[in-house]
Write a protein that holds these residues in place. Sequence first.
Motif, PDB file in Angstrom:
ATOM      1  N   THR A  76       0.807  -1.227   0.000  1.00 52.47           N
ATOM      2  CA  THR A  76       0.000   0.000   0.000  1.00 52.47           C
ATOM      3  C   THR A  76       0.836   1.271   0.000  1.00 52.47           C
ATOM      4  O   THR A  76       0.312   2.335  -0.297  1.00 52.47           O
ATOM      5  CB  THR A  76      -0.950   0.010   1.214  1.00 52.47           C
ATOM      6  N   ASP A  77       2.096   1.176   0.319  1.00 56.38           N
ATOM      7  CA  ASP A  77       2.960   2.350   0.353  1.00 56.38           C
ATOM      8  C   ASP A  77       3.491   2.618  -1.057  1.00 56.38           C
ATOM      9  O   ASP A  77       4.197   1.787  -1.637  1.00 56.38           O
ATOM     10  CB  ASP A  77       4.121   2.095   1.326  1.00 56.38           C
ATOM     11  N   GLY A  78       3.150   3.790  -1.608  1.00 62.71           N
ATOM     12  CA  GLY A  78       3.587   4.144  -2.958  1.00 62.71           C
ATOM     13  C   GLY A  78       5.098   4.137  -3.108  1.00 62.71           C
ATOM     14  O   GLY A  78       5.627   3.771  -4.162  1.00 62.71           O
ATOM     15  N   GLY A  79       5.807   4.520  -2.061  1.00 66.76           N
ATOM     16  CA  GLY A  79       7.266   4.504  -2.105  1.00 66.76           C
ATOM     17  C   GLY A  79       7.810   3.094  -2.236  1.00 66.76           C
ATOM     18  O   GLY A  79       8.785   2.854  -2.954  1.00 66.76           O
ATOM     19  N   ARG A  80       7.186   2.161  -1.546  1.00 67.56           N
ATOM     20  CA  ARG A  80       7.618   0.758  -1.646  1.00 67.56           C
ATOM     21  C   ARG A  80       7.375   0.213  -3.040  1.00 67.56           C
ATOM     22  O   ARG A  80       8.206  -0.516  -3.592  1.00 67.56           O
ATOM     23  CB  ARG A  80       6.892  -0.102  -0.617  1.00 67.56           C
ATOM     24  N   CYS A  81       6.223   0.559  -3.613  1.00 64.61           N
ATOM     25  CA  CYS A  81       5.929   0.118  -4.982  1.00 64.61           C
ATOM     26  C   CYS A  81       7.013   0.615  -5.935  1.00 64.61           C
ATOM     27  O   CYS A  81       7.532  -0.149  -6.762  1.00 64.61           O
ATOM     28  CB  CYS A  81       4.568   0.630  -5.433  1.00 64.61           C
ATOM     29  N   LYS A  82       7.364   1.885  -5.807  1.00 66.07           N
ATOM     30  CA  LYS A  82       8.401   2.458  -6.683  1.00 66.07           C
ATOM     31  C   LYS A  82       9.758   1.819  -6.420  1.00 66.07           C
ATOM     32  O   LYS A  82      10.537   1.599  -7.351  1.00 66.07           O
ATOM     33  CB  LYS A  82       8.464   3.974  -6.491  1.00 66.07           C
ATOM     34  N   ASP A  83      10.054   1.494  -5.145  1.00 63.88           N
ATOM     35  CA  ASP A  83      11.316   0.812  -4.821  1.00 63.88           C
ATOM     36  C   ASP A  83      11.390  -0.558  -5.500  1.00 63.88           C
ATOM     37  O   ASP A  83      12.448  -0.954  -5.997  1.00 63.88           O
ATOM     38  CB  ASP A  83      11.464   0.616  -3.305  1.00 63.88           C
ATOM     39  N   ILE A  84      10.272  -1.275  -5.509  1.00 64.92           N
ATOM     40  CA  ILE A  84      10.233  -2.599  -6.131  1.00 64.92           C
ATOM     41  C   ILE A  84      10.486  -2.472  -7.628  1.00 64.92           C
ATOM     42  O   ILE A  84      11.280  -3.221  -8.207  1.00 64.92           O
ATOM     43  CB  ILE A  84       8.889  -3.304  -5.841  1.00 64.92           C
ATOM     44  N   VAL A  85       9.821  -1.506  -8.265  1.00 59.16           N
ATOM     45  CA  VAL A  85      10.019  -1.284  -9.698  1.00 59.16           C
ATOM     46  C   VAL A  85      11.468  -0.896  -9.973  1.00 59.16           C
ATOM     47  O   VAL A  85      12.105  -1.429 -10.889  1.00 59.16           O
ATOM     48  CB  VAL A  85       9.044  -0.212 -10.233  1.00 59.16           C
ATOM     49  N   ARG A  86      12.012   0.011  -9.168  1.00 61.74           N
ATOM     50  CA  ARG A  86      13.390   0.480  -9.358  1.00 61.74           C
ATOM     51  C   ARG A  86      14.389  -0.682  -9.206  1.00 61.74           C
ATOM     52  O   ARG A  86      15.306  -0.834 -10.001  1.00 61.74           O
ATOM     53  CB  ARG A  86      13.703   1.598  -8.369  1.00 61.74           C
ATOM     54  N   GLU A  87      14.189  -1.526  -8.192  1.00 56.27           N
ATOM     55  CA  GLU A  87      15.088  -2.667  -7.969  1.00 56.27           C
ATOM     56  C   GLU A  87      15.008  -3.657  -9.135  1.00 56.27           C
ATOM     57  O   GLU A  87      16.037  -4.140  -9.615  1.00 56.27           O
ATOM     58  CB  GLU A  87      14.739  -3.361  -6.656  1.00 56.27           C
ATOM     59  N   ALA A  88      13.789  -3.964  -9.589  1.00 52.01           N
ATOM     60  CA  ALA A  88      13.619  -4.900 -10.708  1.00 52.01           C
ATOM     61  C   ALA A  88      14.238  -4.325 -11.982  1.00 52.01           C
ATOM     62  O   ALA A  88      14.942  -5.026 -12.712  1.00 52.01           O
ATOM     63  CB  ALA A  88      12.146  -5.218 -10.917  1.00 52.01           C
ATOM     64  N   ASP A  89      13.996  -3.051 -12.244  1.00 56.34           N
ATOM     65  CA  ASP A  89      14.556  -2.411 -13.429  1.00 56.34           C
ATOM     66  C   ASP A  89      16.083  -2.401 -13.357  1.00 56.34           C
ATOM     67  O   ASP A  89      16.764  -2.688 -14.352  1.00 56.34           O
ATOM     68  CB  ASP A  89      14.013  -0.987 -13.568  1.00 56.34           C
ATOM     69  N   GLY A  90      16.630  -2.113 -12.192  1.00 56.91           N
ATOM     70  CA  GLY A  90      18.076  -2.109 -12.015  1.00 56.91           C
ATOM     71  C   GLY A  90      18.699  -3.476 -12.250  1.00 56.91           C
ATOM     72  O   GLY A  90      19.868  -3.580 -12.627  1.00 56.91           O
ATOM     73  N   ALA A  91      17.916  -4.530 -12.036  1.00 64.87           N
ATOM     74  CA  ALA A  91      18.402  -5.893 -12.262  1.00 64.87           C
ATOM     75  C   ALA A  91      18.166  -6.338 -13.710  1.00 64.87           C
ATOM     76  O   ALA A  91      18.445  -7.487 -14.055  1.00 64.87           O
ATOM     77  CB  ALA A  91      17.709  -6.854 -11.298  1.00 64.87           C
ATOM     78  N   GLY A  92      17.619  -5.439 -14.531  1.00 67.99           N
ATOM     79  CA  GLY A  92      17.368  -5.786 -15.932  1.00 67.99           C
ATOM     80  C   GLY A  92      16.126  -6.626 -16.135  1.00 67.99           C
ATOM     81  O   GLY A  92      16.010  -7.331 -17.133  1.00 67.99           O
ATOM     82  N   LEU A  93      15.184  -6.551 -15.196  1.00 66.13           N
ATOM     83  CA  LEU A  93      13.973  -7.358 -15.269  1.00 66.13           C
ATOM     84  C   LEU A  93      12.804  -6.540 -15.792  1.00 66.13           C
ATOM     85  O   LEU A  93      12.718  -5.330 -15.578  1.00 66.13           O
ATOM     86  CB  LEU A  93      13.622  -7.903 -13.882  1.00 66.13           C
ATOM     87  N   GLY A  94      11.894  -7.207 -16.447  1.00 64.17           N
ATOM     88  CA  GLY A  94      10.628  -6.624 -16.844  1.00 64.17           C
ATOM     89  C   GLY A  94       9.546  -7.195 -15.955  1.00 64.17           C
ATOM     90  O   GLY A  94       9.805  -8.065 -15.133  1.00 64.17           O
ATOM     91  N   GLY A  95       8.302  -6.712 -16.145  1.00 62.72           N
ATOM     92  CA  GLY A  95       7.205  -7.296 -15.392  1.00 62.72           C
ATOM     93  C   GLY A  95       6.157  -6.302 -14.978  1.00 62.72           C
ATOM     94  O   GLY A  95       5.967  -5.254 -15.612  1.00 62.72           O
ATOM     95  N   TYR A  96       5.469  -6.642 -13.896  1.00 63.11           N
ATOM     96  CA  TYR A  96       4.392  -5.822 -13.344  1.00 63.11           C
ATOM     97  C   TYR A  96       4.494  -5.800 -11.825  1.00 63.11           C
ATOM     98  O   TYR A  96       4.895  -6.790 -11.208  1.00 63.11           O
ATOM     99  CB  TYR A  96       3.016  -6.407 -13.701  1.00 63.11           C
ATOM    100  N   VAL A  97       4.075  -4.670 -11.246  1.00 61.87           N
ATOM    101  CA  VAL A  97       3.920  -4.555  -9.798  1.00 61.87           C
ATOM    102  C   VAL A  97       2.504  -4.054  -9.578  1.00 61.87           C
ATOM    103  O   VAL A  97       2.165  -2.937  -9.970  1.00 61.87           O
ATOM    104  CB  VAL A  97       4.954  -3.594  -9.176  1.00 61.87           C
ATOM    105  N   LYS A  98       1.671  -4.912  -8.973  1.00 61.72           N
ATOM    106  CA  LYS A  98       0.276  -4.544  -8.672  1.00 61.72           C
ATOM    107  C   LYS A  98       0.205  -4.183  -7.204  1.00 61.72           C
ATOM    108  O   LYS A  98       0.502  -4.994  -6.337  1.00 61.72           O
ATOM    109  CB  LYS A  98      -0.654  -5.715  -9.002  1.00 61.72           C
ATOM    110  N   CYS A  99      -0.163  -2.943  -6.933  1.00 63.33           N
ATOM    111  CA  CYS A  99      -0.245  -2.456  -5.555  1.00 63.33           C
ATOM    112  C   CYS A  99      -1.590  -2.838  -4.937  1.00 63.33           C
ATOM    113  O   CYS A  99      -2.481  -3.328  -5.619  1.00 63.33           O
ATOM    114  CB  CYS A  99      -0.079  -0.943  -5.549  1.00 63.33           C
TER     115      CYS A  99
END
Length: 187
Positions: A76-99
């Motif tokens: 539910t924390d928007g910052g956490r959602c963005k952290d997850i996306v940032r970490e996945a992107d930094g690892a070269g991963l694609g995908g989805y994050v559903k909050c």
Amino acid sequence: NFTRRERDDLSARLNRRAGELLGCEAMMELSEAFREAAVPRTSNGAAAEPPVDGEDAGPEVPPRLSRCWVWVHHITDGGRCKDIVREADGAGLGGYVKCGYPGIVVVEGPARACDEFVAWIKGSKSRPGGFGRNWGHHVRGQVTVAERVLPAPPELIGGDLAVLALRCRERGTGAEFLEYVMQHRSS
């Protein structure tokens, strides 16, 4: 067949790697380490000859691709959602994050990067600024894939599970969504 010395060397290398991975989900990582340590081997099991300097070593084998489905009680924390996306992107991963409730994280890319991302997401719950001890999570599915089909960088989806279902159907991962998110097994 391996010689005793090769077996001992392989065992020592895998034990060292297992020690490095202590506290993480290590099975896929150890499997990859075994594959890397046991190869190069020829199809008949004999050790392959290393290429001579200046000779072509042959075609480079692309990394094995994987897709991981992670279910969490909530994000539910928007910052956490963005952290997850940032970490996945930094690892070269694609995908989805559903909050929202439930939170769904699906990542796709090189198997090793997926495994490291899952270890990060599981390990971050007790770190300062992490996801909190009550942030339950479960890897509901991990599949080997032939090609990448999910968006990169990962797409941040709001709280509507139907939007994730639609995106998955559009990308050809609808059956996996049903199995790993909705827990419906295809017959």
